[in-house]
Write a protein that holds these residues in place. Sequence first.
Motif, mmCIF file in Angstrom:
data_model
loop_
_atom_site.group_PDB
_atom_site.id
_atom_site.type_symbol
_atom_site.label_atom_id
_atom_site.label_comp_id
_atom_site.label_asym_id
_atom_site.label_seq_id
_atom_site.Cartn_x
_atom_site.Cartn_y
_atom_site.Cartn_z
ATOM 1 N N ALA A 227 -1.532 -0.647 -0.260
ATOM 2 C CA ALA A 227 -2.670 -1.807 0.004
ATOM 3 C C ALA A 227 -2.582 -2.590 1.068
ATOM 4 O O ALA A 227 -3.054 -3.062 1.744
ATOM 5 N N ILE A 228 -0.842 -2.763 1.382
ATOM 6 C CA ILE A 228 -0.682 -3.677 2.227
ATOM 7 C C ILE A 228 -0.901 -3.038 3.739
ATOM 8 O O ILE A 228 -1.628 -3.399 4.745
ATOM 9 N N VAL A 229 -0.615 -1.772 3.979
ATOM 10 C CA VAL A 229 -0.951 -1.000 5.137
ATOM 11 C C VAL A 229 -2.595 -0.630 5.484
ATOM 12 O O VAL A 229 -2.869 -0.866 6.573
ATOM 13 N N ALA A 230 -3.366 -0.705 4.504
ATOM 14 C CA ALA A 230 -4.895 -0.464 4.523
ATOM 15 C C ALA A 230 -5.515 -2.071 4.855
ATOM 16 O O ALA A 230 -6.656 -1.925 5.269
ATOM 17 N N SER A 231 -4.672 -3.029 4.629
ATOM 18 C CA SER A 231 -5.175 -4.396 4.797
ATOM 19 C C SER A 231 -5.542 -4.860 6.251
ATOM 20 O O SER A 231 -4.983 -4.312 7.005
ATOM 21 N N PRO A 232 -6.606 -5.737 6.354
ATOM 22 C CA PRO A 232 -6.986 -5.978 7.859
ATOM 23 C C PRO A 232 -5.737 -7.156 8.232
ATOM 24 O O PRO A 232 -5.546 -7.059 9.531
ATOM 25 N N GLY A 233 -5.235 -7.719 7.273
ATOM 26 C CA GLY A 233 -3.835 -8.715 7.939
ATOM 27 C C GLY A 233 -2.719 -7.813 8.392
ATOM 28 O O GLY A 233 -2.253 -8.164 9.262
ATOM 29 N N PHE A 234 -2.409 -6.586 7.649
ATOM 30 C CA PHE A 234 -1.590 -5.754 8.157
ATOM 31 C C PHE A 234 -1.906 -5.054 9.575
ATOM 32 O O PHE A 234 -1.223 -5.061 10.621
ATOM 33 N N ARG A 235 -3.229 -4.488 9.722
ATOM 34 C CA ARG A 235 -3.888 -4.325 10.858
ATOM 35 C C ARG A 235 -3.630 -5.311 12.194
ATOM 36 O O ARG A 235 -3.259 -4.902 13.121
ATOM 37 N N ASP A 236 -3.695 -6.523 11.617
ATOM 38 C CA ASP A 236 -3.664 -7.532 12.822
ATOM 39 C C ASP A 236 -2.157 -7.707 13.420
ATOM 40 O O ASP A 236 -1.974 -8.162 14.402
ATOM 41 N N GLU A 237 -1.275 -7.432 12.270
ATOM 42 C CA GLU A 237 0.054 -7.573 12.618
ATOM 43 C C GLU A 237 0.570 -6.368 13.544
ATOM 44 O O GLU A 237 1.272 -6.640 14.540
ATOM 45 N N LEU B 209 8.075 -7.696 1.726
ATOM 46 C CA LEU B 209 9.087 -8.713 1.153
ATOM 47 C C LEU B 209 8.414 -10.152 0.887
ATOM 48 O O LEU B 209 8.806 -10.802 -0.056
ATOM 49 N N ARG B 210 6.931 -10.245 1.079
ATOM 50 C CA ARG B 210 6.228 -11.272 0.660
ATOM 51 C C ARG B 210 5.721 -11.008 -0.774
ATOM 52 O O ARG B 210 5.510 -11.918 -1.505
ATOM 53 N N ASP B 211 5.766 -9.800 -1.431
ATOM 54 C CA ASP B 211 5.383 -9.524 -2.630
ATOM 55 C C ASP B 211 6.702 -9.555 -3.662
ATOM 56 O O ASP B 211 7.501 -8.802 -3.394
ATOM 57 N N PRO B 212 6.468 -10.370 -4.595
ATOM 58 C CA PRO B 212 7.547 -10.308 -5.636
ATOM 59 C C PRO B 212 7.768 -9.088 -6.351
ATOM 60 O O PRO B 212 8.933 -8.712 -6.586
ATOM 61 N N ALA B 213 6.952 -8.245 -6.387
ATOM 62 C CA ALA B 213 7.092 -6.969 -7.135
ATOM 63 C C ALA B 213 8.112 -6.100 -6.266
ATOM 64 O O ALA B 213 8.748 -5.119 -6.790
ATOM 65 N N GLY C 106 5.239 4.325 -8.562
ATOM 66 C CA GLY C 106 3.836 4.403 -8.438
ATOM 67 C C GLY C 106 3.309 3.220 -8.094
ATOM 68 O O GLY C 106 2.387 3.142 -7.193
ATOM 69 N N ASP C 107 3.449 2.097 -8.862
ATOM 70 C CA ASP C 107 2.963 0.958 -8.510
ATOM 71 C C ASP C 107 3.467 0.253 -7.054
ATOM 72 O O ASP C 107 2.544 -0.357 -6.377
ATOM 73 N N LEU C 108 4.869 0.513 -6.955
ATOM 74 C CA LEU C 108 5.049 0.027 -5.403
ATOM 75 C C LEU C 108 4.290 0.939 -4.353
ATOM 76 O O LEU C 108 4.073 0.155 -3.282
ATOM 77 N N ALA C 109 4.183 2.071 -4.667
ATOM 78 C CA ALA C 109 3.492 2.893 -3.673
ATOM 79 C C ALA C 109 1.916 2.471 -3.505
ATOM 80 O O ALA C 109 1.497 2.234 -2.270
ATOM 81 N N ALA C 110 1.397 1.910 -4.469
ATOM 82 C CA ALA C 110 0.136 1.630 -4.584
ATOM 83 C C ALA C 110 0.111 0.178 -3.758
ATOM 84 O O ALA C 110 -1.056 -0.001 -2.759
#
Length: 184
Positions: free
Chosen positions: A68-78, A36-40, A60-64
């Motif tokens: 990207a969010i799930v694979a990010s270090p920030g999400f891993r930290d969450e 929800l932090r992503d305007p798209a 397709g764009d939303l899935a990507a």
Amino acid sequence: MFHDALAEDGPSLHVTFAVAPVAGAGLLRLLEAAALRDPAVRAYLPDARSEPAALTAHLGDLAARLAAIVASPGFRDEVIDAQRARAVRGQTVRLPDPPSLESFVRTDRAASIERTAAGAMLVTPGGRSPLGLAFAVAEYALSRRAFSVQELGACFGHVPAAEQAALIARLVAERLIERYTPRV
């Protein structure tokens, strides 16, 4: 979690514990908050009734973006933070100390309670005196071999503590009850 477990008969041990690891469904809540932090993600979807290809491209764009969010270090930290929040460590569990009871024992001195139209009366070899609204507490106290102030408070919560204390003082003064320490 402390709880008050009562056994019907004999010794018993009651233990409560829970295992609540973060599951895949829990990731969806974390992903929703991050996405929800992503305007798209917050934007309206293309109308598939008139533009099905635009919707397909947008999905397709939303899935990507979600990948990207799930694979990010920030999400891993969450996720790690959520896991840590579920595991309470280093906490010492200490049961509360049992209350010390203020106990009294009935003496052998004769006494009775007489109910009259004018109100309940305490009758002792020394005479008769009105009990007022503490008559039920007096009946209870005098009918038991022993009792505690805490027991009276539990049984007669509707009678103010000051009235109960005054009655106990009166029964002690009349030598109908006396303090004692129960042996455990």
